[in-house]
Design a protein around this motif. Structure first.
Motif, PDB file in Angstrom:
ATOM      1  N   GLU A 154      19.756  22.866  40.729  1.00  8.94           N
ATOM      2  CA  GLU A 154      20.805  23.368  41.358  1.00  8.94           C
ATOM      3  C   GLU A 154      20.869  24.001  42.856  1.00  8.94           C
ATOM      4  O   GLU A 154      20.005  24.567  42.937  1.00  8.94           O
ATOM      5  CB  GLU A 154      21.639  23.798  40.474  1.00  8.94           C
ATOM      6  N   ILE A 155      21.985  23.917  43.665  1.00  6.89           N
ATOM      7  CA  ILE A 155      22.223  24.548  44.769  1.00  6.89           C
ATOM      8  C   ILE A 155      23.277  25.563  44.529  1.00  6.89           C
ATOM      9  O   ILE A 155      24.649  24.953  44.103  1.00  6.89           O
ATOM     10  CB  ILE A 155      22.689  23.802  45.974  1.00  6.89           C
ATOM     11  N   LYS A 156      23.176  26.878  44.583  1.00  8.57           N
ATOM     12  CA  LYS A 156      24.280  27.778  44.107  1.00  8.57           C
ATOM     13  C   LYS A 156      25.351  27.855  45.248  1.00  8.57           C
ATOM     14  O   LYS A 156      25.069  27.730  46.349  1.00  8.57           O
ATOM     15  CB  LYS A 156      23.675  29.266  44.251  1.00  8.57           C
ATOM     16  N   GLY A 157      26.476  27.722  44.898  1.00 10.33           N
ATOM     17  CA  GLY A 157      27.532  27.842  45.809  1.00 10.33           C
ATOM     18  C   GLY A 157      27.985  29.133  46.609  1.00 10.33           C
ATOM     19  O   GLY A 157      27.387  30.184  46.151  1.00 10.33           O
ATOM     20  N   ARG A 158      28.466  29.233  47.779  1.00 11.71           N
ATOM     21  CA  ARG A 158      28.361  30.385  48.660  1.00 11.71           C
ATOM     22  C   ARG A 158      29.700  30.955  48.380  1.00 11.71           C
ATOM     23  O   ARG A 158      29.795  32.173  47.855  1.00 11.71           O
ATOM     24  CB  ARG A 158      28.481  29.673  50.031  1.00 11.71           C
ATOM     25  N   SER A 159      30.914  30.099  47.967  1.00  8.91           N
ATOM     26  CA  SER A 159      32.121  30.938  48.044  1.00  8.91           C
ATOM     27  C   SER A 159      32.397  31.299  46.527  1.00  8.91           C
ATOM     28  O   SER A 159      32.983  32.069  46.027  1.00  8.91           O
ATOM     29  CB  SER A 159      33.190  30.320  48.413  1.00  8.91           C
ATOM     30  N   HIS A 160      32.256  30.110  45.922  1.00  9.98           N
ATOM     31  CA  HIS A 160      32.660  30.117  44.267  1.00  9.98           C
ATOM     32  C   HIS A 160      31.482  29.636  43.296  1.00  9.98           C
ATOM     33  O   HIS A 160      31.497  28.329  43.063  1.00  9.98           O
ATOM     34  CB  HIS A 160      33.966  29.575  43.725  1.00  9.98           C
ATOM     35  N   PRO A 161      30.280  30.288  43.241  1.00 10.96           N
ATOM     36  CA  PRO A 161      29.198  30.086  42.676  1.00 10.96           C
ATOM     37  C   PRO A 161      29.598  29.728  41.226  1.00 10.96           C
ATOM     38  O   PRO A 161      28.720  28.716  40.544  1.00 10.96           O
ATOM     39  CB  PRO A 161      28.317  31.011  42.489  1.00 10.96           C
ATOM     40  N   ASP A 162      30.661  30.188  40.451  1.00 11.03           N
ATOM     41  CA  ASP A 162      30.791  29.762  39.034  1.00 11.03           C
ATOM     42  C   ASP A 162      31.459  28.294  38.771  1.00 11.03           C
ATOM     43  O   ASP A 162      31.526  27.893  37.719  1.00 11.03           O
ATOM     44  CB  ASP A 162      31.770  30.818  38.733  1.00 11.03           C
ATOM     45  N   LYS A 163      31.885  27.811  40.059  1.00 14.71           N
ATOM     46  CA  LYS A 163      32.653  26.437  39.884  1.00 14.71           C
ATOM     47  C   LYS A 163      31.430  25.398  40.061  1.00 14.71           C
ATOM     48  O   LYS A 163      30.660  25.605  41.008  1.00 14.71           O
ATOM     49  CB  LYS A 163      33.476  26.116  40.885  1.00 14.71           C
ATOM     50  N   ILE A 164      31.400  24.688  39.065  1.00 16.69           N
ATOM     51  CA  ILE A 164      30.221  23.658  38.970  1.00 16.69           C
ATOM     52  C   ILE A 164      30.452  22.115  39.115  1.00 16.69           C
ATOM     53  O   ILE A 164      31.258  21.570  38.515  1.00 16.69           O
ATOM     54  CB  ILE A 164      29.144  23.901  37.947  1.00 16.69           C
ATOM     55  N   ILE A 165      29.721  21.532  40.092  1.00 17.42           N
ATOM     56  CA  ILE A 165      29.935  19.861  40.140  1.00 17.42           C
ATOM     57  C   ILE A 165      28.609  19.489  39.792  1.00 17.42           C
ATOM     58  O   ILE A 165      27.419  19.877  40.268  1.00 17.42           O
ATOM     59  CB  ILE A 165      30.039  19.538  41.544  1.00 17.42           C
ATOM     60  N   ILE A 166      28.596  18.429  38.613  1.00 18.51           N
ATOM     61  CA  ILE A 166      27.409  17.832  38.127  1.00 18.51           C
ATOM     62  C   ILE A 166      27.177  16.447  38.383  1.00 18.51           C
ATOM     63  O   ILE A 166      28.164  15.802  38.517  1.00 18.51           O
ATOM     64  CB  ILE A 166      27.220  17.992  36.700  1.00 18.51           C
ATOM     65  N   VAL A 167      26.082  16.252  39.045  1.00 21.34           N
ATOM     66  CA  VAL A 167      25.830  14.841  39.301  1.00 21.34           C
ATOM     67  C   VAL A 167      24.455  14.312  38.379  1.00 21.34           C
ATOM     68  O   VAL A 167      23.664  15.285  38.321  1.00 21.34           O
ATOM     69  CB  VAL A 167      25.278  14.644  40.762  1.00 21.34           C
ATOM     70  N   LEU A 168      24.638  13.392  37.568  1.00 15.81           N
ATOM     71  CA  LEU A 168      23.439  13.295  36.543  1.00 15.81           C
ATOM     72  C   LEU A 168      23.326  11.688  36.449  1.00 15.81           C
ATOM     73  O   LEU A 168      23.917  10.810  36.781  1.00 15.81           O
ATOM     74  CB  LEU A 168      24.399  13.635  35.170  1.00 15.81           C
ATOM     75  N   ALA A 169      22.087  11.566  35.619  1.00 17.29           N
ATOM     76  CA  ALA A 169      21.493  10.247  35.524  1.00 17.29           C
ATOM     77  C   ALA A 169      20.914  10.422  34.242  1.00 17.29           C
ATOM     78  O   ALA A 169      19.707  11.436  34.182  1.00 17.29           O
ATOM     79  CB  ALA A 169      20.860   9.449  36.733  1.00 17.29           C
ATOM     80  N   HIS A 170      20.651   9.256  33.533  1.00 15.64           N
ATOM     81  CA  HIS A 170      19.548   9.257  32.357  1.00 15.64           C
ATOM     82  C   HIS A 170      18.396   8.472  32.761  1.00 15.64           C
ATOM     83  O   HIS A 170      18.500   7.602  33.665  1.00 15.64           O
ATOM     84  CB  HIS A 170      20.130   8.667  31.076  1.00 15.64           C
ATOM     85  N   LYS A 171      17.327   9.314  32.672  1.00 19.66           N
ATOM     86  CA  LYS A 171      16.052   8.668  33.247  1.00 19.66           C
ATOM     87  C   LYS A 171      15.133   8.018  32.283  1.00 19.66           C
ATOM     88  O   LYS A 171      14.070   7.290  32.822  1.00 19.66           O
ATOM     89  CB  LYS A 171      15.288  10.085  33.740  1.00 19.66           C
ATOM     90  N   ASP A 172      15.388   7.998  31.184  1.00 22.86           N
ATOM     91  CA  ASP A 172      14.686   7.176  30.237  1.00 22.86           C
ATOM     92  C   ASP A 172      14.917   5.711  30.182  1.00 22.86           C
ATOM     93  O   ASP A 172      15.773   5.154  30.543  1.00 22.86           O
ATOM     94  CB  ASP A 172      14.479   7.879  28.739  1.00 22.86           C
ATOM     95  N   SER A 173      13.863   4.878  29.934  1.00 26.62           N
ATOM     96  CA  SER A 173      14.125   3.350  29.724  1.00 26.62           C
ATOM     97  C   SER A 173      14.219   3.232  28.124  1.00 26.62           C
ATOM     98  O   SER A 173      13.747   4.006  27.263  1.00 26.62           O
ATOM     99  CB  SER A 173      13.068   2.508  30.181  1.00 26.62           C
ATOM    100  N   PRO A 174      14.632   1.917  27.560  1.00 28.11           N
ATOM    101  CA  PRO A 174      15.009   1.695  26.321  1.00 28.11           C
ATOM    102  C   PRO A 174      13.717   2.134  25.504  1.00 28.11           C
ATOM    103  O   PRO A 174      12.709   1.267  25.766  1.00 28.11           O
ATOM    104  CB  PRO A 174      15.204  -0.002  26.343  1.00 28.11           C
TER     105      PRO A 174
END
Ligand code: ZN
Length: 344
Positions: free
Chosen positions: A139-159
């Motif tokens: 993660e990259i910590k926010g400068r003004s409101h580090p408590d607010k979080i935006i998540i970008v995700l992906a599952h990395k495994d294959s079947p």
């Protein structure tokens, strides 16, 4: 009389000062808007389809044909999913991120060949082997409101129940999140931007643990954007050269995110055929967050219903992936994340 004139002059002065102040404030807001716009254009122009392609072939062909806990290549010490974890962590660390691993006990699915090819996963038996699968966080910590979080995700495994390289499902989304992490490494956000690489082809899904632990910590998650099967579509759409993306949501808070995806696609002329869709119930890794109490969660996917003819099959290979389409979906997601970050 004199006093009145003084009042009048004073009033004029106050009025003009007030007016000037308003004009200045407007100019500042305008400049700020322009700066945000320019910085988003710069960031999205750095998204590199060649890097996406390189990661994709590494993770879904050579040297890693699969990413699963129940398959270790001959002569290798670690299973293919752990090898993929090392590859992702190595890249993230090289760009300056600290990578955290969260272990979750899971099993591979069994295979039921009596079911249609796309849905042959079936529940394991309790005596089947258990493994530790890892969620990877950076993660990259926010400068003004580090408590607010935006998540970008992906599952990395294959079947885990079939020998499918899982190129569209979901090496492509994994490389998309990885490319976003690279591009954003030099960006200073106002809110915290968190990247999550989870697992959804073993059971239970590790995004469930990620979401539940976030809730029990009291994390203030403003948005979750899942990238799964970006650019994947029907054979007809591929043949027609369509560049598609569907942003699907479950709750009204997610609908706002889906609308934002459409806005940025238009504003930055990204060129996707961008569509929004409502899911009847929470699904996939974004659904894990909805179920844990974070309604602002969406999936970005190439088609819905999912049109890839090689879904969960041996033919889900990198050569069949529309990398240009995937890169456009990464650009739109990146633009949405930075717009959200500046507006939060
Ligand atoms: Zn899948």
């Amino acid at each position: 009389m004199r006093r009145k004139r003084i009042y009048a002059i004073g009033l004029l002065f106050l009025l003009s000062a007030g007016l000037l102040g308003t004009v200045e404030a407007r100019q500042e807001a305008g400049n700020d808007g322009n700066n945000v716009d320019a910085s988003i254009r710069r960031l999205i122009s750095s998204v590199d389809p060649e890097r996406i392609s390189k990661h994709l072939f590494y993770l879904a062909k050579d040297p890693l044909p699969y990413r699963k806990l129940n398959l270790t290549l001959p002569g290798h010490e670690k299973n293919t999913l752990y090898e993929a974890d090392d590859y992702l962590a190595g890249k993230l660390e090289a760009w300056g991120y600290r990578v955290e691993r969260e272990g979750v006990r899971v099993q591979a699915f069994r295979r039921d060949t009596s079911k249609p090819k796309s849905a042959q996963y079936s529940p394991p038996k309790p005596e089947d082997p258990w493994y530790t699968a890892y969620n990877l966080y950076a993660e990259i910590k926010g400068r003004s409101h580090p408590d607010k979080i935006i998540i970008v995700l992906a599952h990395k495994d294959s079947p885990s129940w079939i020998d499918s390289p899982g190129a569209y499902d979901n090496a492509i989304g994994t490389t998309g999140v990885l490319e976003m992490a690279r591009v954003l490494a030099e960006y200073t956000p106002e809110s915290t931007i968190r990247f999550l690489f989870c697992n959804e082809e073993h059971t239970p899904w590790t995004s469930k643990t990620a979401a539940q632990k976030a809730k029990s910590r009291g994390d203030n998650i403003a948005a979750v954007l899942n990238m799964d099967g970006i650019g994947a579509k029907t054979a007809e759409q591929t043949a027609a050269g369509k560049k598609t993306n569907v942003t699907a949501y479950t709750k009204p808070e997610g609908k706002h995110l889906a609308e934002l995806m459409a806005e940025v696609n238009a504003r930055y002329s990204i060129g996707l055929e961008q569509r929004t869709a409502e899911r009847p119930q929470p699904g996939d890794d974004d659904g894990s967050f909805v179920l844990a109490g974070y309604p602002a969660a969406v999936i970005n996917i190439g088609s819905l219903p999912y049109g890839d003819p090689n879904y969960h099959a041996e033919g889900d290979i990198p050569e069949a992936c529309d990398i240009e389409n995937a890169a456009m979906a990464v650009q739109a997601t990146l633009a949405a994340v930075v717009t959200l970050d500046r507006d939060l």
